[in-house]
Each structure stands twice: as structure tokens, then as C-alpha cells.
Design an enzyme around this catalytic site. Structure first.
Site, PDB file in Angstrom:
ATOM      1  N   GLU A   1      10.918 -27.770  88.267  1.00 41.87           N
ATOM      2  CA  GLU A   1      12.119 -28.377  87.678  1.00 41.87           C
ATOM      3  C   GLU A   1      12.392 -29.784  88.183  1.00 41.87           C
ATOM      4  O   GLU A   1      12.763 -30.656  87.414  1.00 41.87           O
ATOM      5  CB  GLU A   1      13.359 -27.562  88.073  1.00 41.87           C
ATOM      6  CG  GLU A   1      13.585 -26.325  87.296  1.00 41.87           C
ATOM      7  CD  GLU A   1      14.865 -25.656  87.764  1.00 41.87           C
ATOM      8  OE1 GLU A   1      15.760 -25.495  86.950  1.00 41.87           O
ATOM      9  OE2 GLU A   1      14.974 -25.299  88.960  1.00 41.87           O
TER      10      GLU A   1
ATOM     11  N   ASN B   1      30.188 -29.909  70.889  1.00 44.10           N
ATOM     12  CA  ASN B   1      29.207 -29.244  71.743  1.00 44.10           C
ATOM     13  C   ASN B   1      28.827 -27.951  71.029  1.00 44.10           C
ATOM     14  O   ASN B   1      29.713 -27.216  70.617  1.00 44.10           O
ATOM     15  CB  ASN B   1      29.853 -28.955  73.115  1.00 44.10           C
ATOM     16  CG  ASN B   1      28.910 -28.262  74.067  1.00 44.10           C
ATOM     17  OD1 ASN B   1      27.735 -28.101  73.758  1.00 44.10           O
ATOM     18  ND2 ASN B   1      29.408 -27.862  75.216  1.00 44.10           N
TER      19      ASN B   1
ATOM     20  N   CYS C   1      25.703 -30.717  76.476  1.00 39.63           N
ATOM     21  CA  CYS C   1      26.772 -31.630  76.049  1.00 39.63           C
ATOM     22  C   CYS C   1      28.080 -31.420  76.812  1.00 39.63           C
ATOM     23  O   CYS C   1      28.453 -30.296  77.134  1.00 39.63           O
ATOM     24  CB  CYS C   1      27.078 -31.433  74.578  1.00 39.63           C
ATOM     25  SG  CYS C   1      25.656 -31.587  73.508  1.00 39.63           S
TER      26      CYS C   1
ATOM     27  N   LYS D   1      22.554 -28.204  82.892  1.00 39.39           N
ATOM     28  CA  LYS D   1      23.110 -27.255  83.850  1.00 39.39           C
ATOM     29  C   LYS D   1      23.656 -26.023  83.139  1.00 39.39           C
ATOM     30  O   LYS D   1      23.577 -24.912  83.639  1.00 39.39           O
ATOM     31  CB  LYS D   1      24.228 -27.948  84.643  1.00 39.39           C
ATOM     32  CG  LYS D   1      24.815 -27.114  85.764  1.00 39.39           C
ATOM     33  CD  LYS D   1      23.817 -26.926  86.867  1.00 39.39           C
ATOM     34  CE  LYS D   1      24.278 -25.953  87.927  1.00 39.39           C
ATOM     35  NZ  LYS D   1      23.151 -25.509  88.760  1.00 39.39           N
TER      36      LYS D   1
HETATM   37  C1  F6R Z   1      17.190 -23.241  87.416  1.00 34.51           C
HETATM   38  C2  F6R Z   1      18.388 -23.075  86.640  1.00 34.51           C
HETATM   39  C3  F6R Z   1      18.282 -22.420  85.316  1.00 34.51           C
HETATM   40  C4  F6R Z   1      19.465 -21.457  85.136  1.00 34.51           C
HETATM   41  C5  F6R Z   1      19.462 -20.857  83.725  1.00 34.51           C
HETATM   42  C6  F6R Z   1      20.576 -19.845  83.546  1.00 34.51           C
HETATM   43  O1  F6R Z   1      17.429 -23.937  88.587  1.00 34.51           O
HETATM   44  O2  F6R Z   1      19.438 -23.474  87.048  1.00 34.51           O
HETATM   45  O3  F6R Z   1      17.071 -21.746  85.170  1.00 34.51           O
HETATM   46  O4  F6R Z   1      19.368 -20.450  86.094  1.00 34.51           O
HETATM   47  O5  F6R Z   1      19.633 -21.888  82.784  1.00 34.51           O
HETATM   48  O6  F6R Z   1      21.810 -20.413  83.801  1.00 34.51           O
HETATM   49  P1  F6R Z   1      23.075 -19.549  84.152  1.00 34.51           P
HETATM   50  O7  F6R Z   1      22.850 -18.897  85.461  1.00 34.51           O
HETATM   51  O8  F6R Z   1      24.213 -20.524  84.180  1.00 34.51           O
HETATM   52  O9  F6R Z   1      23.207 -18.538  83.055  1.00 34.51           O
END
Ligand code: F6R
Length: 614
Positions: A494, A101, A2, A609
Site C-alpha cells: 500500500e 459523494n 470523496c 481511507k
Molecule cells: C488497509 C486499509 C484498507 C481497509 C479497507 C476496509 O490499510 O486500510 O484495506 O482496511 O478498505 O476499510 P474499513 O475497515 O473502514 O471497512
């Protein structure tokens, strides 16, 4: 996940809000909505399932006037993605609109309580109960909006970043956070609000990151006021943003992911700049040097992370044990936080997170902190929650990563882990001066080596055409390259939605080999390293079963070229740094296959993300 945007000022709020929602699209979402207070005193709420563009079409013929508003992109948790469940949610009287969120864990209890008082809910969300509760408190306690928000949030269990506006006060936004990020941008006679700084950057570089338990009272013509749930005023710390707007644009590439893959020579250079000296004779991560005693005396290092960051952590385990001889354990943050782990006060817990907001990683950090461990963060998003919670840490400095699939953040994380391992090993005397300098120079040369790999992108593009219609892939690697194989498989699944699994190459004969036939592409990282010969044997095993082998090999390789179906060459680098260069063709392969399949590469389905819920 969100996204929140808010605006109060002299501009047309709708335009700012919609642009902000577009900037947050990279976080992943399935519906969007906006609420504005018009000059006529109306609270107009428009919502739509799908993309922000769908919301724009829906709102085209509507009243979108006003200089104050809030907007949201929703990634469904409670209730399917539709117009009713999309935010903003409004109160029973229609006086208040709220965006949220996070997850309200006790929402069903609050909902039942309000239903027993005659309230009827419109949506299936956890969010709607907050705005109902706020209005109920305003009416029953005869309080103003800010007090009602404070009282309501005391009853709420869970994670939230919220923003609320009221028809009765067209010059105020109340926003609050707990375990979900929220940033206030301060402009000339105007304020911005967002889940991260990307929607704010083009208007102002002055921001305040709210801390847990803080409420921002944003009022027209007044300074930003921050209070806590007990109404104690807190002096906001105004920070200057280092990002610039060009970092948020595609710069001529068809997708952010491709741009970010091609940025890697520069992002790794930025990552090592100021840490490795020009002569390549020293590397010093200040977070390690400043806490030298902690690192010298560490009994053990535990690394917690999720997804791609967890793959970087596995490479970190190899690097630290190899260079520093300190035992390392790598844990999924989501498992660590719930399994009553043994944590010693002389443990160092490293949390790796691109976004710095991943809920599970943040919770793992809090747990380790409560047990007295020293916490070190490796993050990309400056000012995000994890770096603000940890005792020390290092930013990877690769700039905003917009493509949902992580690429440059992964190589940045591995680069920081390499520098961390080298710094500790040097401080502890685990490594000879000669070996240290040799490795520092090898690391310094990585950006140029990546430039070489990127020259082969057309080759990878050609190769991608042959495998676009495969239904499954296996990725294999050994030693340092086993995590790189896991990461290659994750990238492919993915963004192309093709099933792919990564394994240590020698593990294949313990089960996965049953899957091998002439239909099965097997990507093997077979660079010239200490276990090269063993990897060749694994390739022979695949070929004996008619599997189709795509091998990542070192330039000039002959042995693998003789048996594999296709080879992609990468330059020779020191073995500990091979995952960095070997990952580049795997990122490109996943990218081109996904493009061939017509996938939404930057915003793959169901993914977010920044995973701010557990
Ligand atoms: C894969 C990807 C996810 C993140 C995961 C952790 O391409 O982006 O697997 O690596 O959600 O995210 P962060 O690094 O932001 O803790």
C-alpha cells in the site's frame, strides 16, 4: 474517498471550507473544488486537479468572499481526475452548485433523457446529472429547491451524499444522504456539513448524523430542519462528539502513520478499559452480554469485512473457533453480498470496519439482516453507518485513524475480537476458569509488550535501508500468524508500492517457492508457538534456495537466529495474541521502506481511507 464540507454562518466560509478539506485529505482524493455565494450575489466555483494546496493556489487571486459555501475532494470514479470533472458541478443556468459523494447507477439513463431535451453536459461524471435534473425539475414543475431535490432523488438509483446551494437563496444549503455518510454540525448561529466529524470538531461538539433518505434544510437564522423524500419532518437527534482536536494533529511525528503506530500501547489500553477488570480476572463486552442468548445459541458466526479488517477477521476466526468451538466463516464483504450466501436466522454475522462506512461491508450487513441474522458490528468511527445499522456491537475506541494505511485500527480490531471470543467462551463454559484468567491477564499485558516492541523501531529502520530497493517481498506465517503475514504484505504494498504477497508458510512449496532466489526477501513470522518447529523447516526451505530471510522471533530465540539473515525480536505472549505484537515490526518495516522511497506515506496513490463506493 470523496469528502464533503459545507458552511453557513458568520465566518469567512472559504477559510472554514479549505481547512475542512485539509482535514478530509486522509480519505484519499485526486481533485478538489469549492463554491461560495458572495455578498454581491455571485456563485463562485473554483476547482483544481491535485491537492487542496493546488486549489488554494488557483483561488488565491479570485473572489473568495462569502459566508456560505460547499467544498469537495473527489476520488475519481466516472471520468478522469481533472478540473472539469471535479466538484462542485453547476446547473446549466449557473444558478445551482452541487457536490456529491457516492455513485449514481442510472446516471446514463437520466443523462440521455436530459440530452434529448437539449441539455449539454460539461463533464463525464455521474454527479452532473443530479444538478441538471434538479434545475430541470425546478423549471418544469416551478418548485423550490428542496422540493426539486426531493423529486430528483426519487429518480436516482445509487448511493449519494449531496449538498447544493443556489444563487437565488443565499441563506440555505440543502443536503441529503443515501448510503453515503453526512454529518451536520450545529454551532452558535452557524452550521457545518461534512462527510465525517473531523472538519467539524474544532467548531462545535453538537452533531446530527443524517440517516438514509433524510434531507437537511440548513437555513440562516433558523433551526436545522430534517425532512424525508415525502417531505415528512423528522426530529433530528443531536449527538455530542467525543473526539478532540489533538487527536487530529500529528503531535510531532513526521507522519500520521508513525504517530498511529506509536499510539498502539495507549489505543489498546483504551480498547480494553472498562471491559477487562483491573484485577485481570474478567472480561465482559457489553454487546455480547446484552445478547447472551444469541451468542449461546449461535449455529455459526460469519464475519464480513474488507482489506485490513478482513485480515483481523481471519484472526477472529482462529480465536472464536479455538476458544468457543463455534464454527466461523470469514468472507470478503464484496463477494458475500453478490454470491447468494446461505444465511440462517440463528447465525451471527459480525461486520468489521474501521470507518463504519465501507460500501461493500454495509451492503453485506443489509443482506444478512434481510435474511434474519443477528448483526454485530466492530467499528472505530463512532456514529458511522455500520454501527447505526447493526443490532449490537463494540467500538474499538482507538481514536481517529488518519493515515490511509490501517495500523492501530487493526490491532484494536484484533483486541476486540480477542475479548469477544473470551467473553463468549466464558459464558458458554468452553474454557476453564484458570485458562480464562490466564488469557485475560495476557491480553491485559499487551500494551506493555507493544511498548517493548516499539523500543526496537531504530533496529527496524536500519533493516529497512537494506531492503528499500527490493522489487518483491514474500510474507509467511502459520496459524494465528498467517493473517498477520497477509497484513504485513498489504502494509508494504500500500505505502511503498513494492509488490508483496502473504502466504501460509507451508503453502509456499505448492507454488510460490518458484519465486525464491537471492533477490527475494522473505519475511517470516517465526515466534515460539505450537508450530514453531514447522515454521523453522519452512525457513530452511527458503535458505536452501538462497532466499533472504527476515524473521520475527520471540525474545531469546536461538534456533531461527541461527539460520535467518535478520531477526527482529518481540516479547513472549500467549499464542492467540502473537499477531498483535508481531504486526508492530511489520508496520514499522513498511513505514520506513516507504519513507526511504520518498512515498506519500499518509496518502498513498489511488487509495482512499473510507471506501464508500463498491
Ligand atoms: C488497509 C486499509 C484498507 C481497509 C479497507 C476496509 O490499510 O486500510 O484495506 O482496511 O478498505 O476499510 P474499513 O475497515 O473502514 O471497512
Amino acid at each position: 474517498m470523496c469528502g464533503i464540507v459545507g458552511y453557513l454562518g458568520n465566518k469567512d466560509a472559504y477559510a472554514v471550507l479549505i481547512k475542512g478539506l485539509h482535514r478530509l485529505e486522509y480519505r484519499g482524493y485526486d481533485s478538489a473544488g469549492v463554491a461560495m455565494l458572495s455578498a454581491k450575489g455571485e456563485l463562485n466555483v473554483y476547482k483544481s486537479k491535485g491537492k487542496v494546496a493546488d486549489l488554494e493556489s488557483f483561488a488565491r487571486s479570485k473572489d473568495i468572499s462569502g459566508t456560505i459555501g460547499i467544498a469537495h475532494t473527489r476520488w475519481a470514479t466516472h471520468g478522469e481526475p481533472n478540473e472539469v470533472n471535479a466538484h462542485p458541478h453547476y446547473s446549466p443556468s449557473g444558478n445551482l452548485a452541487l457536490i456529491h459523494n457516492g455513485i449514481i447507477e442510472n446516471y446514463s439513463v437520466i443523462r440521455a433523457e436530459l440530452e434529448s431535451r437539449g441539455y449539454e453536459f460539461r463533464s463525464s461524471t455521474d454527479t452532473e446529472v443530479i444538478v441538471y435534473l434538479i434545475e430541470y425539475i425546478m423549471k418544469s414543475n416551478r418548485t423550490d429547491l428542496c422540493t426539486a431535490v426531493q423529486l430528483a432523488l426519487r429518480q436516482v438509483v445509487g448511493a449519494y451524499a449531496i449538498a447544493v446551494i443556489s444563487r437565488d437563496n443565499p441563506d440555505r444549503i440543502i443536503a441529503a444522504r443515501k448510503s453515503s455518510p453526512l454529518v451536520v454540525g450545529i454551532g452558535e448561529d452557524e452550521f457545518f456539513l461534512a462527510s465525517d466529524a473531523t472538519p467539524i470538531i474544532e467548531y462545535t461538539d453538537k452533531v446530527v448524523y443524517l440517516n438514509d433518505g433524510e434531507i437537511a434544510v440548513i437555513s440562516r437564522g433558523e433551526d436545522l430542519k430534517v425532512v424525508n423524500l415525502d417531505n415528512v419532518e423528522i426530529t433530528p437527534e443531536i449527538k455530542k462528539l467525543a473526539m478532540n482536536i489533538s487527536q487530529l494533529e500529528k503531535g510531532g511525528y513526521p507522519h500520521f502513520m508513525l504517530k498511529e503506530i506509536f499510539e498502539q500501547p495507549r489505543t489498546i489500553l483504551n480498547c480494553i478499559r472498562g471491559r477487562i477488570n483491573v484485577e485481570g480476572t474478567n472480561v465482559a463486552l457489553s454487546g455480547v452480554i446484552d445478547n447472551r442468548e444469541k451468542f449461546l445459541n449461535a449455529r455459526r458466526i460469519v464475519i464480513v469485512a474488507c482489506g485490513t479488517s478482513w485480515h483481523a477477521a481471519l484472526i477472529g476466526e482462529h480465536l472464536i473457533e479455538d476458544f468457543c468451538r463455534i464454527p466461523v466463516e470469514v468472507e470478503y464483504a464484496s463477494e458475500f453480498r453478490y454470491r447468494n450466501p446461505v444465511i440462517y436466522p440463528d447465525d451471527i454475522v459480525i461486520a468489521i470496519s474501521q470507518s463504519g462506512e465501507t460500501a461493500d461491508t454495509l451492503a453485506a450487513v443489509e443482506l444478512a439482516k434481510s435474511e434474519g441474522a443477528f448483526i454485530y458490528g466492530i467499528c472505530n468511527a463512532v456514529g458511522s453507518s455500520i454501527p447505526r445499522t447493526t443490532d449490537s456491537g463494540s467500538y474499538i475506541h482507538v481514536g481517529p485513524e488518519i493515515g490511509v494505511a490501517s495500523t492501530k485500527a487493526f490491532t484494536g480490531q484484533v483486541t476486540v475480537l480477542s475479548m469477544l471470543a473470551l467473553t463468549i467462551a466464558h459464558q458458554r463454559g468452553n474454557i476453564s476458569e484458570e485458562k480464562f484468567i490466564q488469557l485475560v491477564r495476557e491480553l491485559q499485558a499487551i500494551p506493555d509488550k507493544i511498548k517493548e516492541v516499539l523500543k526496537r523501531s531504530e533496529e527496524v529502520k536500519e533493516l529497512s535501508r537494506i531492503f528499500t530497493y527490493a522489487h518483491n517481498f514474500i510474507y509467511l506465517g502459520r496459524g494465528y500468524n498467517y493473517p498477520a503475514a497477509l497484513e504485513g504484505a498489504l502494509k508494504l504494498k500500500e505505502i511503498s508500492y513494492i509488490h508483496a504477497e502473504g502466504y501460509p508458510a507451508a503453502e509456499m512449496k505448492h507454488g510460490p517457492i518458484a519465486l525464491i532466489d537471492a533477490e527475494m526477501p522473505v519475511v517470516v513470522i517465526a515466534t515460539s508457538d505450537s508450530i514453531y518447529e514447522k515454521t523453522i523447516s519452512n525457513i530452511q526451505e527458503i535458505k536452501a534456495r538462497q532466499g533472504r530471510v527476515i524473521a520475527i522471533v520471540t525474545e531469546g530465540d536461538k534456533a531461527v537466529r541461527g539460520i535467518a539473515d535478520y531477526c527482529i525480536e518481540v516479547p513472549q505472549v500467549a499464542e492467540p495474541f502473537t499477531p498483535i505484537v508481531a504486526s508492530i515490526p511489520l508496520q514499522l518495516l513498511a513505514y520506513y521502506i516507504a519513507v526511504n522511497k520518498g512515498r506519500d506515506v499518509d496518502r498513498p496513490r489511488n487509495l482512499a481511507k473510507s471506501v464508500t463506493v463498491e
